[in-house]
Design a protein around this motif. Structure first.
Motif, PDB file in Angstrom:
ATOM      1  N   ILE A 375       0.878  -1.121   0.160  1.00 32.24           N
ATOM      2  CA  ILE A 375       0.020  -0.013   0.109  1.00 32.24           C
ATOM      3  C   ILE A 375       0.718   1.168   0.085  1.00 32.24           C
ATOM      4  CG2 ILE A 375      -1.587   1.460   1.285  1.00 32.24           C
ATOM      5  CD1 ILE A 375      -2.404  -1.430   2.420  1.00 32.24           C
ATOM      6  N   LEU A 376       1.964   1.026   0.904  1.00 28.83           N
ATOM      7  CA  LEU A 376       2.723   2.499   0.964  1.00 28.83           C
ATOM      8  C   LEU A 376       3.440   2.695  -0.482  1.00 28.83           C
ATOM      9  CD1 LEU A 376       4.575   1.903   4.193  1.00 28.83           C
ATOM     10  CD2 LEU A 376       3.108   3.680   3.658  1.00 28.83           C
ATOM     11  N   ALA A 377       3.880   1.532  -0.879  1.00 24.46           N
ATOM     12  CA  ALA A 377       4.539   1.635  -2.397  1.00 24.46           C
ATOM     13  C   ALA A 377       3.649   2.608  -3.368  1.00 24.46           C
ATOM     14  CB  ALA A 377       4.967   0.276  -2.610  1.00 24.46           C
ATOM     15  N   ALA A 378       2.331   1.794  -3.329  1.00 24.15           N
ATOM     16  CA  ALA A 378       1.205   2.312  -4.356  1.00 24.15           C
ATOM     17  C   ALA A 378       0.925   3.825  -4.021  1.00 24.15           C
ATOM     18  CB  ALA A 378      -0.136   1.287  -4.141  1.00 24.15           C
ATOM     19  N   ARG A 379       1.012   4.209  -2.836  1.00 25.10           N
ATOM     20  CA  ARG A 379       0.527   5.606  -2.500  1.00 25.10           C
ATOM     21  C   ARG A 379       1.817   6.428  -2.972  1.00 25.10           C
ATOM     22  NH1 ARG A 379      -0.329   6.287   3.232  1.00 25.10           N
ATOM     23  NH2 ARG A 379      -1.619   4.635   2.873  1.00 25.10           N
ATOM     24  N   GLU A 380       2.893   6.023  -2.824  1.00 23.25           N
ATOM     25  CA  GLU A 380       4.247   6.542  -3.338  1.00 23.25           C
ATOM     26  C   GLU A 380       4.281   6.771  -4.721  1.00 23.25           C
ATOM     27  OE1 GLU A 380       7.735   5.723  -1.522  1.00 23.25           O
ATOM     28  OE2 GLU A 380       6.834   6.175   0.601  1.00 23.25           O
ATOM     29  N   GLY A 381       3.407   5.757  -5.672  1.00 19.67           N
ATOM     30  CA  GLY A 381       3.421   5.774  -6.801  1.00 19.67           C
ATOM     31  C   GLY A 381       4.726   4.839  -7.446  1.00 19.67           C
ATOM     32  N   ALA A 382       5.346   4.387  -6.488  1.00 18.83           N
ATOM     33  CA  ALA A 382       6.563   3.547  -6.689  1.00 18.83           C
ATOM     34  C   ALA A 382       6.243   2.385  -7.562  1.00 18.83           C
ATOM     35  CB  ALA A 382       7.204   2.894  -5.515  1.00 18.83           C
ATOM     36  N   GLU A 383       7.286   1.751  -8.362  1.00 21.17           N
ATOM     37  CA  GLU A 383       6.710   0.367  -9.405  1.00 21.17           C
ATOM     38  C   GLU A 383       6.836  -0.860  -8.505  1.00 21.17           C
ATOM     39  OE1 GLU A 383       9.032   0.581 -12.798  1.00 21.17           O
ATOM     40  OE2 GLU A 383       8.014   2.223 -13.571  1.00 21.17           O
ATOM     41  N   ALA A 384       7.783  -0.847  -7.448  1.00 23.64           N
ATOM     42  CA  ALA A 384       7.729  -2.086  -6.498  1.00 23.64           C
ATOM     43  C   ALA A 384       8.035  -1.606  -5.137  1.00 23.64           C
ATOM     44  CB  ALA A 384       8.732  -2.937  -7.182  1.00 23.64           C
ATOM     45  N   ILE A 390       8.961  -1.541   3.459  1.00 23.68           N
ATOM     46  CA  ILE A 390       9.105  -2.802   4.228  1.00 23.68           C
ATOM     47  C   ILE A 390       9.271  -2.359   5.786  1.00 23.68           C
ATOM     48  CG2 ILE A 390       9.780  -4.904   4.974  1.00 23.68           C
ATOM     49  CD1 ILE A 390       9.953  -5.573   2.058  1.00 23.68           C
ATOM     50  N   ASP A 391      10.369  -1.363   5.970  1.00 20.06           N
ATOM     51  CA  ASP A 391      10.914  -1.002   7.083  1.00 20.06           C
ATOM     52  C   ASP A 391       9.816  -0.203   7.966  1.00 20.06           C
ATOM     53  OD1 ASP A 391      13.309  -1.897   7.840  1.00 20.06           O
ATOM     54  OD2 ASP A 391      13.922   0.081   8.195  1.00 20.06           O
ATOM     55  N   LYS A 392       9.092   0.620   7.097  1.00 18.69           N
ATOM     56  CA  LYS A 392       7.868   1.520   7.459  1.00 18.69           C
ATOM     57  C   LYS A 392       6.572   0.654   7.805  1.00 18.69           C
ATOM     58  CE  LYS A 392       6.712   6.163   6.600  1.00 18.69           C
ATOM     59  NZ  LYS A 392       6.541   7.172   5.559  1.00 18.69           N
ATOM     60  N   ALA A 393       6.552  -0.327   7.044  1.00 18.48           N
ATOM     61  CA  ALA A 393       5.426  -1.262   7.486  1.00 18.48           C
ATOM     62  C   ALA A 393       5.800  -2.186   8.567  1.00 18.48           C
ATOM     63  CB  ALA A 393       5.186  -2.109   6.247  1.00 18.48           C
ATOM     64  N   ARG A 394       6.722  -2.529   8.807  1.00 16.47           N
ATOM     65  CA  ARG A 394       7.236  -3.149   9.897  1.00 16.47           C
ATOM     66  C   ARG A 394       7.026  -2.418  11.154  1.00 16.47           C
ATOM     67  NH1 ARG A 394      11.887  -2.941  12.083  1.00 16.47           N
ATOM     68  NH2 ARG A 394      12.365  -4.318  13.801  1.00 16.47           N
ATOM     69  N   ASP A 395       7.333  -1.368  11.285  1.00 16.09           N
ATOM     70  CA  ASP A 395       7.241  -0.233  12.361  1.00 16.09           C
ATOM     71  C   ASP A 395       5.645  -0.202  12.573  1.00 16.09           C
ATOM     72  OD1 ASP A 395       9.815  -0.212  12.645  1.00 16.09           O
ATOM     73  OD2 ASP A 395       9.847   2.110  12.128  1.00 16.09           O
ATOM     74  N   ARG A 396       4.892  -0.029  11.601  1.00 15.60           N
ATOM     75  CA  ARG A 396       3.535   0.236  11.857  1.00 15.60           C
ATOM     76  C   ARG A 396       2.776  -0.977  12.480  1.00 15.60           C
ATOM     77  NH1 ARG A 396      -0.008   2.962   7.298  1.00 15.60           N
ATOM     78  NH2 ARG A 396       1.210   4.898   7.314  1.00 15.60           N
ATOM     79  N   VAL A 397       3.082  -2.183  11.986  1.00 14.71           N
ATOM     80  CA  VAL A 397       2.507  -3.644  12.366  1.00 14.71           C
ATOM     81  C   VAL A 397       2.917  -3.379  13.920  1.00 14.71           C
ATOM     82  CG1 VAL A 397       2.539  -6.132  12.169  1.00 14.71           C
ATOM     83  CG2 VAL A 397       2.620  -4.572  10.161  1.00 14.71           C
ATOM     84  N   LEU A 398       4.108  -3.196  14.117  1.00 17.39           N
ATOM     85  CA  LEU A 398       4.644  -3.236  15.358  1.00 17.39           C
ATOM     86  C   LEU A 398       4.012  -2.256  16.377  1.00 17.39           C
ATOM     87  CD1 LEU A 398       8.549  -3.558  15.650  1.00 17.39           C
ATOM     88  CD2 LEU A 398       6.984  -4.922  16.975  1.00 17.39           C
ATOM     89  N   MET A 399       3.876  -1.118  15.985  1.00 20.47           N
ATOM     90  CA  MET A 399       3.718  -0.079  17.025  1.00 20.47           C
ATOM     91  C   MET A 399       2.518   0.862  16.685  1.00 20.47           C
ATOM     92  SD  MET A 399       7.594   1.032  17.895  1.00 20.47           S
ATOM     93  CE  MET A 399       8.011   0.362  16.432  1.00 20.47           C
ATOM     94  N   GLY A 400       1.579   0.340  15.701  1.00 23.51           N
ATOM     95  CA  GLY A 400       0.510   1.426  15.468  1.00 23.51           C
ATOM     96  C   GLY A 400       1.077   2.532  14.624  1.00 23.51           C
ATOM     97  N   ALA A 401       0.317   3.262  13.824  1.00 25.05           N
ATOM     98  CA  ALA A 401       0.628   4.065  12.802  1.00 25.05           C
ATOM     99  C   ALA A 401       1.235   5.296  13.526  1.00 25.05           C
ATOM    100  CB  ALA A 401      -0.546   4.628  11.860  1.00 25.05           C
ATOM    101  N   GLU A 402       2.303   6.035  12.968  1.00 23.24           N
ATOM    102  CA  GLU A 402       2.754   7.160  13.338  1.00 23.24           C
ATOM    103  C   GLU A 402       1.799   8.381  13.576  1.00 23.24           C
ATOM    104  OE1 GLU A 402       6.686   6.592  10.933  1.00 23.24           O
ATOM    105  OE2 GLU A 402       5.693   8.356  10.897  1.00 23.24           O
ATOM    106  N   ARG A 403       1.926   8.848  14.606  1.00 22.24           N
ATOM    107  CA  ARG A 403       1.201  10.153  14.830  1.00 22.24           C
ATOM    108  C   ARG A 403       1.839  11.291  14.087  1.00 22.24           C
ATOM    109  NH1 ARG A 403      -0.072  11.344  20.771  1.00 22.24           N
ATOM    110  NH2 ARG A 403       1.872  10.332  20.956  1.00 22.24           N
ATOM    111  N   LYS A 404       1.583  11.321  12.950  1.00 28.74           N
ATOM    112  CA  LYS A 404       2.259  12.276  11.941  1.00 28.74           C
ATOM    113  C   LYS A 404       2.072  13.800  12.276  1.00 28.74           C
ATOM    114  CE  LYS A 404       3.134  10.053   7.620  1.00 28.74           C
ATOM    115  NZ  LYS A 404       1.969   9.703   7.294  1.00 28.74           N
ATOM    116  N   ASN A 405       0.779  14.064  12.791  1.00 23.77           N
ATOM    117  CA  ASN A 405       0.445  15.519  12.828  1.00 23.77           C
ATOM    118  C   ASN A 405       0.663  16.095  14.104  1.00 23.77           C
ATOM    119  OD1 ASN A 405      -0.598  14.887  10.388  1.00 23.77           O
ATOM    120  ND2 ASN A 405      -2.455  14.428  10.875  1.00 23.77           N
TER     121      ASN A 405
END
Ligand code: ADP
Ligand code: ZN
Length: 594
Positions: A375-384, A390-405
């Motif tokens: 999903i992250l890759a698709a949102r960034e428009g990356a091809e693969a 994967i690193d970011k997705a791992r953190d998400r699964v581990l700790m819930g999404a970043e509170r960006k705002n």
């Protein structure tokens, strides 16, 4: 159920049952008009996978219920009990661009209004309708997957790793392929197989694969679907389920989360528990009711064998237990490979490395990780998908999404950086710790920052020194606050709790203190201990944490320079990985001390 039994008492014997039936009928009718007939219920794991699937058109959240409308028009319902998990899930749906609506739906509101306006008349009319639908619903509560055209059959080959577990299921598969022959050869037919293990380890997947391998129908029901508002419904559902099983046999009946029905009987005297006992009795009767040649294998999954009624585990019932463990590093790699197949992944992505940095992940979490990365890759428009995704997705699964705002103020950021640097300094200095992989001052979930140390191998045996170092490392954050900031922050509360739990476990259960090999557990059913001993356990555990805090303070004191450098870099970059962490400390400061 409590209120109903009170009613019964007040109404007296004769009037009671009649009125209860009327109330039941009316409530069922209202309940039915609220829940649409097309809904299927799904598990939390399945629910978490939906936001990324791109197949969802809208979501209604009503209290704990998530009603998800698929693009095809099909509706599914999942229940999420935990408020934080609900919030995270809503965020993820929103991020995936799915419309999320709160509150009951119009149908529900109108149904309630109707019920209020025309009480008696509606009751009678709805009563008739309800009774017929109610019967239908009883049947509709389990699914026969082999007949569903949409789900692709799962085979053993699709279940990664777990060779031993598959091995132990082959006997059941052989039996189902040819029940008569199996009986003639004198084999004792496996009747009930209990799959035990953490959620998401693939228990359902295995049961389903066994059905495919044997070429038989798969009837599945969730244990909680037998718990209902109305007395007797659970038992009658069990009856219906097994009647259906006998009709289509040979087949596999799968009961997910059997602890919901299988909990010990005779606890509590209210009508709810009486109903529970009745449902469980029915299940036992059904399991005793088919003989060797019937060709029905009942599989059930649970994470709580300890709460099951012992009668369930007797010979002829669930007498085979198969433990489904969390995957080890090799298993994780194989699971990742299975789930990476349909995803475009860059060549330089090393799934073996991903497997290494995900100790403790279940199969479901690994599947979720790759899904998130896609999903992250698709949102960034990356091809693969690449390593960063994967690193970011791992953190998400581990700790819930970043509170960006959330903007934290500079002082808070500084304090967080010092706290995290304290953890790092102690981890680097302690001889028995795992290497520090990552440190971050970005807020994640409820935690302000994180320091992650990665076990080099999955540790099965924890040694005393390792556990002591863990406590020191946990106290490293607080130590840095005290030594460097000259104060204490609330950010250490989670660390303290974990350290205290670990220390208590060492003293009370693992015999790793001067109190010797004692076993003092809080579990019910354990022998009770003298208050004096309990006090000594608490005091010894407290001293253990105290000692490690003192050690952490000394370590921090000796590494002020490295900590200052690390804090500076953290304030610049938020997150540091691998060598950029260790490089902040001089060779002298990286020396491991006792
Ligand atoms: P459980 O019943 O133990 O809670 P499930 O069988 O529902 O777990 O697993 C959830 C999902 O996790 C599966 O549908 C699958 O996508 C993934 N999964 C879990 N274990 C494995 C495995 N060993 N191989 C492949 N996928 C797995
Ligand atoms: Zn901390």
């Amino acid at each position: 159920m409590g209120w109903l039994s009170k009613f019964e008492k007040r109404l007296g014997r004769a009037a009671g049952p009649v009125l209860v039936v009327i109330i039941m009928v009316a409530l069922t009718a209202i309940g039915l008009s609220v829940r649409s007939g097309r809904e299927g219920s799904i598990s939390y794991t399945e629910l978490t996978r939906l936001p990324g699937s791109g197949l969802v058109s809208e979501v209604h959240v009503d209290g704990e219920r998530f009603m998800v409308k698929r693009t095809g028009g099909e509706e599914v319902v999942g229940i999420v009990g935990d408020a934080d998990a609900r919030r995270a899930l809503v965020d993820r749906f929103a991020e995936a661009g799915v419309a999320v609506e709160y509150g009951a739906r119009e149908e529900a509101a109108s149904a309630r209004a109707a019920a209020a306006v025309a009480p008696i008349l509606a009751m009678l009319v709805l009563g008739g309708v309800a009774l017929t639908v109610y019967r239908k619903r009883n049947r509709g509560h389990f699914t026969e997957l082999s007949k569903g055209p949409k789900t692709a059959p799962v085979r053993f080959a699709d279940v990664a790793g777990m060779e031993e577990v598959k091995e132990s299921l082959t006997e059941a598969v052989e039996f189902l392929k040819n029940p008569e022959r199996f009986g003639r050869l004198g084999g004792r037919a496996p009747r009930g197989v209990l799959l035990t293990g953490e959620p998401g380890t693939g228990k359902t997947l295995l049961a389903r694969a066994a059905a495919t391998e044997a070429g038989v129908p798969f009837l599945s029901a969730s244990g909680s679907s037998f718990q209902e508002m109305f007395v007797g419904v659970g038992a009658s559902r069990v009856r219906t389920l097994f009647a259906e099983a006998r009709r289509v046999a040979p087949c596999i009946v799968f009961i997910d989360e059997i602890d919901a029905v299988g909990r010990s009987r005779g606890k509590g005297g209210d009508s709810a528990s009486a109903d529970h006992d009745q449902t469980l009795n029915q299940l036992l009767v059904e399991m005793d009711g088919f003989d060797h040649t019937t060709g029905i294998v009942v599989m059930a999954s649970t994470n709580r064998v300890d709460v099951l009624d012992p009668a369930l585990l007797r010979p002829g019932r669930f007498d085979r237990q198969v433990v489904v463990p969390l995957p080890d590093v090799r298993g994780r790699r194989e699971i990742l490979e299975v789930h990476a197949r349909p995803i475009a992944i860059q060549d330089n992505v090393d799934l073996a490395h991903v497997a290494k940095v995900t100790p403790g992940f279940s199969g479901a979490e690994l599947a979720n990780l790759l899904n998130e990365a896609a999903i992250l890759a698709a949102r960034e428009g990356a091809e693969a998908v690449d390593h960063a995704h994967i690193d970011k997705a791992r953190d998400r699964v581990l700790m819930g999404a970043e509170r960006k705002n959330v903007l934290i103020d500079p002082e808070e950021r500084f304090a967080t950086a010092v706290h995290e640097a304290g953890h790092v300094a102690v981890a680097l200095a302690s001889p028995n710790t795992d290497p520090v992989h990552k440190v971050s001052i970005l807020p994640r979930g409820r935690a302000l920052g994180v320091t992650q140390a990665l076990p080099e191998k999955d540790r099965l045996m924890y040694r005393k020194e390792y556990l002591e170092d863990q406590i020191a490392m946990l106290m490293g954050g607080r130590a840095a606050e005290m030594v460097i900031l000259g104060t204490m922050t609330a950010g250490a509360s989670d660390d303290i709790q974990r350290a205290a739990n670990l220390a208590r476990k060492m003293v009370a259960e693992l015999g790793m203190s001067e109190l010797g090999p004692i076993s003092v557990s809080d579990m019910p059913g354990q022998p009770s201990h003298s208050a004096g001993l309990l006090d000594r356990v608490d005091e010894t555990a407290r001293q253990l944490v105290e000692r490690q805090l003192a050690r952490a303070c000394k370590i921090v004191e000796e590494r002020r320079e490295g900590i200052a450098k690390l804090v500076e870099r953290l304030l610049e970059e938020d997150t540091l990985v691998g060598e950029s962490i260790t490089n902040c400390f001089s060779a002298e400061e990286q020396k491991r001390t006792g």
